[in-house]
Design an enzyme around this catalytic site. Structure first.
Site, short mmCIF file in Angstrom:
data_model
loop_
_atom_site.label_atom_id
_atom_site.label_comp_id
_atom_site.label_asym_id
_atom_site.label_seq_id
_atom_site.Cartn_x
_atom_site.Cartn_y
_atom_site.Cartn_z
N SER A 130 26.29 -57.97 -38.29
CA SER A 130 27.11 -59.28 -38.39
C SER A 130 26.89 -59.65 -40.00
O SER A 130 25.87 -59.83 -40.66
CB SER A 130 26.47 -60.37 -37.72
OG SER A 130 27.18 -61.61 -38.20
N ASN A 172 27.73 -62.44 -41.10
CA ASN A 172 27.51 -63.82 -40.95
C ASN A 172 25.91 -64.01 -40.70
O ASN A 172 25.41 -65.24 -40.39
CB ASN A 172 28.26 -64.56 -39.79
CG ASN A 172 29.45 -64.53 -40.30
OD1 ASN A 172 29.95 -65.32 -41.16
ND2 ASN A 172 30.54 -64.07 -39.61
N ARG A 206 33.11 -56.04 -37.00
CA ARG A 206 34.30 -57.19 -36.80
C ARG A 206 35.68 -56.45 -36.83
O ARG A 206 36.28 -56.78 -35.80
CB ARG A 206 34.44 -57.93 -38.11
CG ARG A 206 35.24 -59.25 -37.97
CD ARG A 206 35.36 -60.15 -39.14
NE ARG A 206 33.95 -60.49 -39.50
CZ ARG A 206 33.46 -60.96 -40.90
NH1 ARG A 206 34.41 -61.24 -41.65
NH2 ARG A 206 32.45 -61.53 -40.88
N ASP A 257 20.30 -55.64 -27.68
CA ASP A 257 20.81 -56.09 -26.43
C ASP A 257 22.14 -55.26 -26.12
O ASP A 257 22.83 -55.41 -25.22
CB ASP A 257 21.19 -57.90 -26.61
CG ASP A 257 22.42 -57.96 -27.47
OD1 ASP A 257 22.20 -57.67 -28.62
OD2 ASP A 257 23.45 -58.55 -27.02
N ASP A 296 17.58 -56.84 -33.61
CA ASP A 296 19.06 -57.23 -33.79
C ASP A 296 18.97 -59.07 -33.68
O ASP A 296 18.18 -59.43 -33.24
CB ASP A 296 19.74 -56.53 -32.67
CG ASP A 296 21.28 -57.20 -32.60
OD1 ASP A 296 21.93 -57.05 -33.46
OD2 ASP A 296 21.69 -57.55 -31.33
N GLY A 351 27.46 -55.93 -30.45
CA GLY A 351 26.90 -54.86 -31.32
C GLY A 351 28.16 -54.04 -32.17
O GLY A 351 27.72 -53.36 -33.29
N VAL A 352 29.54 -54.60 -31.83
CA VAL A 352 30.45 -53.84 -32.61
C VAL A 352 30.99 -54.43 -34.00
O VAL A 352 30.93 -55.61 -33.95
CB VAL A 352 31.60 -53.64 -31.73
CG1 VAL A 352 32.77 -52.93 -32.38
CG2 VAL A 352 31.25 -52.60 -30.58
N ASP A 399 22.25 -61.20 -32.91
CA ASP A 399 23.08 -61.59 -32.11
C ASP A 399 22.79 -61.14 -30.54
O ASP A 399 22.67 -59.99 -30.46
CB ASP A 399 24.43 -61.36 -32.10
CG ASP A 399 25.16 -61.97 -33.60
OD1 ASP A 399 25.07 -63.29 -33.59
OD2 ASP A 399 25.66 -61.29 -34.44
C1 BG6 Z 1 27.44 -58.11 -33.99
C2 BG6 Z 1 27.73 -58.80 -32.63
O1 BG6 Z 1 25.97 -58.48 -34.15
O2 BG6 Z 1 28.12 -58.38 -35.26
C3 BG6 Z 1 29.28 -58.27 -32.66
O3 BG6 Z 1 27.22 -58.28 -31.58
C4 BG6 Z 1 30.12 -58.84 -34.00
O4 BG6 Z 1 29.82 -59.00 -31.47
C5 BG6 Z 1 29.54 -58.10 -35.04
O5 BG6 Z 1 31.48 -58.60 -33.88
C6 BG6 Z 1 29.92 -58.50 -36.37
O6 BG6 Z 1 30.01 -59.81 -36.82
P1 BG6 Z 1 30.45 -60.50 -38.00
O7 BG6 Z 1 29.93 -61.92 -38.15
O8 BG6 Z 1 30.39 -59.85 -39.08
O9 BG6 Z 1 32.02 -60.81 -37.68
MG MG Z 2 23.28 -58.06 -30.47
#
Ligand code: BG6
Ligand code: MG
Length: 212
Positions: free
Chosen positions: A115, A117, A48, A169, A8, A45-46, A10
């Site tokens: 994510s 991002n 957006r 995590d 993972d 982990g959730v 983040d």
């Molecule tokens: C996860 C984070 O890795 O990515 C979450 O732990 C976040 O908190 C999720 O909401 C989505 O991220 P993004 O960058 O696509 O908004």
């Molecule tokens: Mg994570």
């Protein structure tokens, strides 16, 4: 035997908690919605839009789906600005030693992140193109605890799921790895998750031998 490790991003490779917190907080303050670090913990982990749904539980106003997309986009614009400040110094303890040793031993390494991002974050911390495969929020329909992102990462490194170790995590991520038939190492917030196959405070507290 373990032939691939799926990380993972983040909270495992880099801590972006504070960036997520500050970005959601700016949006929530503008909208007059209560938001604090305790609620932020539930977003680990959730995805957006699912994170936004958790935040909107505290809202008195009902938002249409168009408005919800605008709120999530506004938060993401703040977040994208904040993660521009990330650098290799933000890589978490033990990560580089573990990654280098796995590579040296010929074990495949992959990213499995919710994510969207993820590519920008990896680039900013100097790990763009470093992994054998990446699967992230841009490539999947179902977020953790669904195993989709980890199964895709396994497929992309060409290793069967039972031979992949997931490092997570988030409780949702531990559940996702196990649902995909993979053993899971819980770190950080998930280091106390009793369902995790292995547990460590962070990656400086475990060896590659213990992981394999
Ligand atoms: C996860 C984070 O890795 O990515 C979450 O732990 C976040 O908190 C999720 O909401 C989505 O991220 P993004 O960058 O696509 O908004
Ligand atoms: Mg994570």
């Amino acid at each position: 035997s373990i032939n691939a490790v799926i990380f993972d991003l983040d909270g495992v490779i880099v801590s972006t908690d504070d960036c997520h917190y500050r970005a959601w907080k700016m949006m929530a303050d503008e909208e007059g919605i209560e938001f604090n670090r305790e609620i932020n913990e539930r977003l680990r982990g959730v995805s957006r839009m699912e994170s936004l749904a958790i935040i909107l539980v505290k809202s008195e106003k009902e938002y249409s789906s168009e408005e919800q997309v605008e709120l999530a986009t506004r938060k993401n614009n703040y977040y994208v600005d904040l993660i521009k400040e990330l650098s290799p110094a933000d890589i978490l303890p033990g990560v580089m030693d573990i990654l280098t040793e796995l590579k040296a031993r010929g074990i495949k390494i992959a990213i499995g992140s919710s994510s969207r991002n993820s590519p920008a974050i990896l680039k900013n911390i100097g790990l763009g193109g470093y992994f054998d495969a990446e699967a992230d929020g841009n490539h999947i329909q179902n977020s953790k605890p669904d195993p989709e992102v980890f199964l895709l990462a396994a497929e992309r490194v060409g290793v069967s799921p039972v031979e992949c170790l997931v490092v997570e995590d988030a409780d949702a991520g531990v559940e996702a790895g196990l649902a995909g038939g993979m053993p899971v190492l819980g770190v950080g917030a998930a280091s106390v998750n009793p369902t995790a196959t292995l547990q460590a405070d962070d990656l400086s507290k475990i060896t590659v031998d213990q992981m394999l």
